[in-house]
Design a protein around this motif. Structure first.
Motif, PDB file in Angstrom:
ATOM      1  N   PRO A   1      -2.321  26.213  -0.626  1.00 15.39           N
ATOM      2  CA  PRO A   1      -1.622  25.099  -0.983  1.00 15.39           C
ATOM      3  C   PRO A   1      -1.984  23.810  -0.011  1.00 15.39           C
ATOM      4  O   PRO A   1      -1.749  22.421   0.165  1.00 15.39           O
ATOM      5  N   LEU A   2      -2.247  23.569   1.391  1.00 12.59           N
ATOM      6  CA  LEU A   2      -2.354  22.965   2.527  1.00 12.59           C
ATOM      7  C   LEU A   2      -3.986  22.354   1.928  1.00 12.59           C
ATOM      8  O   LEU A   2      -3.678  20.895   2.283  1.00 12.59           O
ATOM      9  N   GLY A   3      -4.638  23.617   1.332  1.00 17.39           N
ATOM     10  CA  GLY A   3      -5.983  21.996   0.479  1.00 17.39           C
ATOM     11  C   GLY A   3      -5.335  21.645  -0.266  1.00 17.39           C
ATOM     12  O   GLY A   3      -5.671  20.753  -0.059  1.00 17.39           O
ATOM     13  N   THR A   4      -4.452  22.102  -1.969  1.00 22.11           N
ATOM     14  CA  THR A   4      -4.297  21.486  -2.062  1.00 22.11           C
ATOM     15  C   THR A   4      -3.475  19.856  -2.526  1.00 22.11           C
ATOM     16  O   THR A   4      -3.978  18.517  -2.368  1.00 22.11           O
ATOM     17  N   LEU A   5      -2.481  20.069  -0.471  1.00 19.55           N
ATOM     18  CA  LEU A   5      -1.804  18.404  -0.703  1.00 19.55           C
ATOM     19  C   LEU A   5      -2.897  17.703   0.376  1.00 19.55           C
ATOM     20  O   LEU A   5      -2.684  16.468   0.524  1.00 19.55           O
ATOM     21  N   LEU A   6      -3.821  18.001   1.200  1.00 24.11           N
ATOM     22  CA  LEU A   6      -5.159  17.430   1.675  1.00 24.11           C
ATOM     23  C   LEU A   6      -5.889  16.587   0.943  1.00 24.11           C
ATOM     24  O   LEU A   6      -5.879  15.541   1.151  1.00 24.11           O
ATOM     25  N   VAL A   7      -6.051  17.020  -0.435  1.00 27.02           N
ATOM     26  CA  VAL A   7      -7.106  16.966  -1.260  1.00 27.02           C
ATOM     27  C   VAL A   7      -6.000  15.693  -2.194  1.00 27.02           C
ATOM     28  O   VAL A   7      -6.507  14.326  -1.897  1.00 27.02           O
ATOM     29  N   SER A   8      -5.079  15.825  -2.229  1.00 27.48           N
ATOM     30  CA  SER A   8      -3.888  15.186  -2.560  1.00 27.48           C
ATOM     31  C   SER A   8      -3.491  13.829  -2.393  1.00 27.48           C
ATOM     32  O   SER A   8      -3.361  12.385  -3.011  1.00 27.48           O
ATOM     33  N   VAL A   9      -3.083  13.591  -0.894  1.00 26.04           N
ATOM     34  CA  VAL A   9      -3.063  12.733   0.015  1.00 26.04           C
ATOM     35  C   VAL A   9      -3.992  11.583  -0.227  1.00 26.04           C
ATOM     36  O   VAL A   9      -3.908  10.895  -0.045  1.00 26.04           O
ATOM     37  N   ALA A  10      -5.130  12.060  -0.197  1.00 30.58           N
ATOM     38  CA  ALA A  10      -6.167  11.624   0.409  1.00 30.58           C
ATOM     39  C   ALA A  10      -6.393  11.185  -0.860  1.00 30.58           C
ATOM     40  O   ALA A  10      -6.941   9.661  -0.639  1.00 30.58           O
ATOM     41  N   LEU A  11      -6.264  11.808  -2.155  1.00 28.08           N
ATOM     42  CA  LEU A  11      -6.967  11.449  -3.333  1.00 28.08           C
ATOM     43  C   LEU A  11      -6.105   9.710  -3.879  1.00 28.08           C
ATOM     44  O   LEU A  11      -5.799   8.382  -3.918  1.00 28.08           O
ATOM     45  N   SER A  12      -4.493   9.987  -3.560  1.00 26.27           N
ATOM     46  CA  SER A  12      -3.872   9.227  -3.675  1.00 26.27           C
ATOM     47  C   SER A  12      -3.462   7.704  -2.525  1.00 26.27           C
ATOM     48  O   SER A  12      -3.937   6.682  -2.963  1.00 26.27           O
ATOM     49  N   LEU A  13      -3.925   8.247  -1.287  1.00 20.34           N
ATOM     50  CA  LEU A  13      -4.510   6.840  -0.297  1.00 20.34           C
ATOM     51  C   LEU A  13      -5.655   5.884  -1.059  1.00 20.34           C
ATOM     52  O   LEU A  13      -5.661   4.791  -0.689  1.00 20.34           O
ATOM     53  N   TRP A  14      -6.668   6.652  -1.246  1.00 23.77           N
ATOM     54  CA  TRP A  14      -7.849   6.225  -1.629  1.00 23.77           C
ATOM     55  C   TRP A  14      -7.410   5.465  -3.277  1.00 23.77           C
ATOM     56  O   TRP A  14      -8.143   3.769  -3.823  1.00 23.77           O
ATOM     57  N   VAL A  15      -7.235   5.733  -3.608  1.00 29.08           N
ATOM     58  CA  VAL A  15      -6.180   5.799  -5.484  1.00 29.08           C
ATOM     59  C   VAL A  15      -5.270   4.046  -5.106  1.00 29.08           C
ATOM     60  O   VAL A  15      -5.729   2.374  -5.262  1.00 29.08           O
ATOM     61  N   ALA A  16      -4.351   4.176  -4.146  1.00 28.80           N
ATOM     62  CA  ALA A  16      -3.751   2.770  -3.552  1.00 28.80           C
ATOM     63  C   ALA A  16      -4.620   2.527  -2.921  1.00 28.80           C
ATOM     64  O   ALA A  16      -4.399   0.903  -3.027  1.00 28.80           O
ATOM     65  N   ALA A  17      -5.534   2.101  -2.261  1.00 31.49           N
ATOM     66  CA  ALA A  17      -6.456   1.430  -1.488  1.00 31.49           C
ATOM     67  C   ALA A  17      -6.857   0.539  -2.614  1.00 31.49           C
ATOM     68  O   ALA A  17      -7.330  -0.568  -2.469  1.00 31.49           O
ATOM     69  N   MET A  18      -7.482   0.995  -3.837  1.00 28.33           N
ATOM     70  CA  MET A  18      -8.721   0.600  -4.585  1.00 28.33           C
ATOM     71  C   MET A  18      -7.002  -0.115  -5.324  1.00 28.33           C
ATOM     72  O   MET A  18      -7.683  -1.362  -6.293  1.00 28.33           O
ATOM     73  N   GLY A  19      -6.362   0.321  -5.692  1.00 26.82           N
ATOM     74  CA  GLY A  19      -4.760  -0.230  -6.313  1.00 26.82           C
ATOM     75  C   GLY A  19      -5.139  -1.913  -5.918  1.00 26.82           C
ATOM     76  O   GLY A  19      -4.372  -2.440  -6.446  1.00 26.82           O
ATOM     77  N   THR A  73       0.955  -1.192   0.064  1.00 23.15           N
ATOM     78  CA  THR A  73      -0.296   0.260  -0.164  1.00 23.15           C
ATOM     79  C   THR A  73       0.760   1.315  -0.130  1.00 23.15           C
ATOM     80  O   THR A  73       0.965   2.415  -0.689  1.00 23.15           O
ATOM     81  N   LEU A  74       1.784   1.469   0.815  1.00 22.55           N
ATOM     82  CA  LEU A  74       2.829   2.133   0.773  1.00 22.55           C
ATOM     83  C   LEU A  74       3.812   2.420  -0.583  1.00 22.55           C
ATOM     84  O   LEU A  74       3.462   3.709  -1.400  1.00 22.55           O
ATOM     85  N   ALA A  75       4.086   1.546  -1.394  1.00 27.27           N
ATOM     86  CA  ALA A  75       4.368   1.798  -2.123  1.00 27.27           C
ATOM     87  C   ALA A  75       3.036   2.485  -3.437  1.00 27.27           C
ATOM     88  O   ALA A  75       3.464   3.365  -4.369  1.00 27.27           O
ATOM     89  N   MET A  76       2.174   1.860  -3.461  1.00 25.83           N
ATOM     90  CA  MET A  76       1.381   2.513  -3.997  1.00 25.83           C
ATOM     91  C   MET A  76       1.003   4.228  -4.241  1.00 25.83           C
ATOM     92  O   MET A  76       0.823   4.199  -5.105  1.00 25.83           O
ATOM     93  N   PHE A  77       0.427   3.970  -2.845  1.00 19.74           N
ATOM     94  CA  PHE A  77       0.648   5.462  -2.170  1.00 19.74           C
ATOM     95  C   PHE A  77       1.317   6.568  -3.122  1.00 19.74           C
ATOM     96  O   PHE A  77       1.197   7.240  -3.550  1.00 19.74           O
TER      97      PHE A  77
END
Length: 404
Positions: A289-307, A259-263
């Motif tokens: 920038p903080l808002g962009t970072l929050l969305v990007s991290v959350a999006l990455s975690l969701w996609v990693a979990a789905m992957g 999961t960490l690799a996919m993230f």
């Protein structure tokens, strides 16, 4: 430590494959340019195109002051565009669709109106069409105002004892017509937008890449599932996964490492596209920038979990591509990556708004289109994290049931 070693092994495996760079970098940038160009062309066409309904105008009296006043009123209309025609052009113009209808002013119309006689205009149109019905309403309003001005002029002339004085009638008629014009231009009703999150002006603001950049970013983040899902497939093929399971490494550590690799893969891709959008396309992700970072991290975690979930379900590479494409098209189409869900309606919009991809787009659009701050990204990010947790739990459950 073993979790990080496993993640580094996966990252090295993915980035050694040059085809991965094609999906992760080259294609998103190319599609961002393409979509931005398409939105920009549409914006330019909307700005230059006259969308008023074409209305033919045939005047059979050359010196009628009332018909001339009606002509002036319709010429200034925001809804109809006058096209002057000769009487013999009426049928052909309507048949060819060059005009939606033709208004015919009969001989002696102004004299009959001024004398209080029955005077009737003729509208030639398809009464069953939307444009035909719209033209009828436009003309009904304009003619009613015109007749009202005539009536006011006659009453005014009678009040001053000059009912047949042409100068008095014309002056009163001009004053009444002017009053109608001023009433039209005055803002008598204040309109406020009630729809939450509505966009000011057009739906992608002044920069068409405000939609294209985050839209393609989300879409190709999901497409990155191909690389993520193939990791587990390759480990099963090479029996690496079996060897890992026979070591002291516990199953949750294996899942966490993958999961960490996919993230890492997805977050690196998103970061690259955000920087590219900011520097090359003028998409102002850094205004929050903080808002962009929050969305990007959350999006990455969701996609990693789905992957990870896809990797535990599929049996070979072809199934990875099939599942990844299905996920990309479903979540992209319904989640508003191609166009904001605010321009859609009904069941489509209702279903789309619950998609995790839609929440990712909402987070980015709050910053880029609605001009909101980092706080506006908090709720979309939390919902994305909830989706990520749900997919991760499913992935762990499937991993434990895998026959390795």
């Amino acid at each position: 430590m073993r979790i990080f070693d496993l993640a580094l092994k996966d990252l090295s495996q993915v980035f050694r494959d040059k085809r991965s760079l094609l999906f992760l970098v080259a294609m998103p940038i190319a599609f961002t340019f393409f979509m931005g160009f398409a939105y920009k062309s549409g914006m330019e066409n909307d700005a230059t195109q006259d969308n008023r309904i074409p209305l033919g105008w045939v005047n059979n009296e050359s010196d009628g002051f009332i018909s001339q006043r009606l002509f002036d009123m319709l010429s200034n209309s925001d809804s109809a565009r006058l096209v002057e025609l000769a009487p013999e052009e009426v049928d052909e113009s309507v048949r060819k669709g060059e005009v939606a209808g033709v208004l015919i002013v009969p001989v002696g119309y102004s004299r009959q109106v001024a004398a209080g006689e029955d005077a009737q205009l003729t509208l030639v149109t398809d009464t069953n069409s939307t444009n035909g019905q719209s033209l009828y309403q436009i003309l009904r309003t304009s003619v009613t105002k015109l007749m009202s001005a005539v009536e006011i002029a006659q009453l005014s002339a009678e009040a001053v004892g000059k009912p047949n004085d042409a100068s008095e009638l014309n002056g009163s008629f001009a004053s009444a017509s002017q009053a109608w014009s001023e009433a039209d231009s005055a803002s008598l009703v204040k309109v406020e937008v009630a729809m939450e999150g509505a966009f000011p002006g057009n739906w992608y603001g002044d920069n068409p890449y405000n939609q294209a950049s985050p839209g393609i970013l989300v879409q190709f983040a999901i497409m990155g599932l191909v690389a993520s899902g193939q990791i587990l497939v390759q480990e099963r093929k090479t029996r690496t996964l079996q060897r890992l399971m026979s070591t002291t490494m516990r199953p949750w550590e294996i899942v966490a490492g993958h999961t960490l690799a996919m993230f890492g893969i997805v977050f690196a891709q998103i970061t690259l596209l955000v920087v590219f959008g900011q520097l090359a396309l003028g998409v102002d992700y850094m205004r929050a920038p903080l808002g962009t970072l929050l969305v990007s991290v959350a999006l990455s975690l969701w996609v990693a979990a789905m992957g990870l979930l896809i990797g535990t379900v599929v049996k070979d590479d072809s199934q990875v591509i099939l599942f990844a494409l299905m996920a990309m098209f479903i979540f992209s189409a319904l989640g508003g990556t191609w166009f904001p869900l605010e321009v859609a309606s009904g069941t489509f919009a209702a279903i789309g708004k619950v998609m995790p991809s839609a929440w990712a787009m909402t987070g980015y659009q709050n910053i880029l289109m609605r001009g909101l701050g980092s706080d506006s990204a908090r709720m979309p990010s939390l919902i994305l994290l909830a989706y990520a947790l749900g997919f991760f739990i499913l992935a762990v459950w499937r991993f434990r049931k895998m026959n390795v």
